[in-house]
Design a protein around this motif. Sequence first.
Motif, short mmCIF file in Angstrom:
data_model
loop_
_atom_site.label_atom_id
_atom_site.label_comp_id
_atom_site.label_asym_id
_atom_site.label_seq_id
_atom_site.Cartn_x
_atom_site.Cartn_y
_atom_site.Cartn_z
N ILE A 26 0.88 -1.17 0.00
CA ILE A 26 0.00 0.00 0.00
C ILE A 26 0.91 1.22 0.00
CG2 ILE A 26 -1.74 1.29 1.30
CD1 ILE A 26 -2.88 -1.27 0.29
N SER A 27 0.73 2.09 -0.99
CA SER A 27 1.65 3.22 -1.12
C SER A 27 1.28 4.40 -0.24
CB SER A 27 1.71 3.67 -2.58
OG SER A 27 0.44 4.07 -3.02
N GLY A 28 0.09 4.40 0.34
CA GLY A 28 -0.28 5.50 1.21
C GLY A 28 -1.66 5.31 1.79
N MET A 29 -1.94 6.08 2.81
CA MET A 29 -3.25 6.03 3.43
C MET A 29 -3.55 7.39 4.04
SD MET A 29 -2.77 3.83 6.87
CE MET A 29 -1.25 3.89 7.77
N THR A 30 -4.82 7.65 4.23
CA THR A 30 -5.28 8.86 4.90
C THR A 30 -5.95 8.44 6.19
OG1 THR A 30 -5.64 9.96 2.78
CG2 THR A 30 -6.74 10.91 4.69
N VAL A 31 -5.63 9.12 7.28
CA VAL A 31 -6.15 8.75 8.59
C VAL A 31 -6.86 9.97 9.19
CG1 VAL A 31 -5.54 7.94 10.90
CG2 VAL A 31 -4.25 7.14 8.91
N THR A 32 -8.08 9.73 9.69
CA THR A 32 -8.87 10.79 10.29
C THR A 32 -9.45 10.29 11.60
OG1 THR A 32 -9.55 11.44 8.05
CG2 THR A 32 -10.76 12.41 9.86
N GLN A 33 -9.41 11.14 12.63
CA GLN A 33 -10.09 10.81 13.87
C GLN A 33 -11.55 11.23 13.72
OE1 GLN A 33 -7.80 12.82 16.90
NE2 GLN A 33 -6.55 11.00 17.22
N VAL A 34 -12.47 10.31 13.99
CA VAL A 34 -13.90 10.58 13.81
C VAL A 34 -14.67 10.18 15.07
CG1 VAL A 34 -13.83 10.31 11.30
CG2 VAL A 34 -14.27 8.32 12.72
#
Length: 113
Positions: A26-34
Amino acid sequence: MKKVEAIIRQEKFEELKEALETDLEISGMTVTQVLGFGNQKGQQTYVRGQAIMTSLLPKILVSFVVKEADVESVIQFIMTICKTGEVGDGKIFVSPVDEVVRIRTGERGTEAI
């Protein structure tokens, strides 16, 4: 291409991140606190002896854009790491991605992932 979004328990995020870095390409990911609620319906906590019902629980939203051929392996991987068998493990959503453009180079499609 597909976008895979997983809403997971906060305590499972580091384990998932480390496993992704070592096991999947996996070349990247986006992480968000929800915050959210579902079947778990919140939780009861105590502050100075008073019971307080919290209806919105903190979770982590992790997003990936992957090739269609990789979707099922990513889903199975997330489930293997994040499943506890308890209510509140989260959900995985898969949606189509029409186009990806890398701003720096102008690359499009799978080359831009």
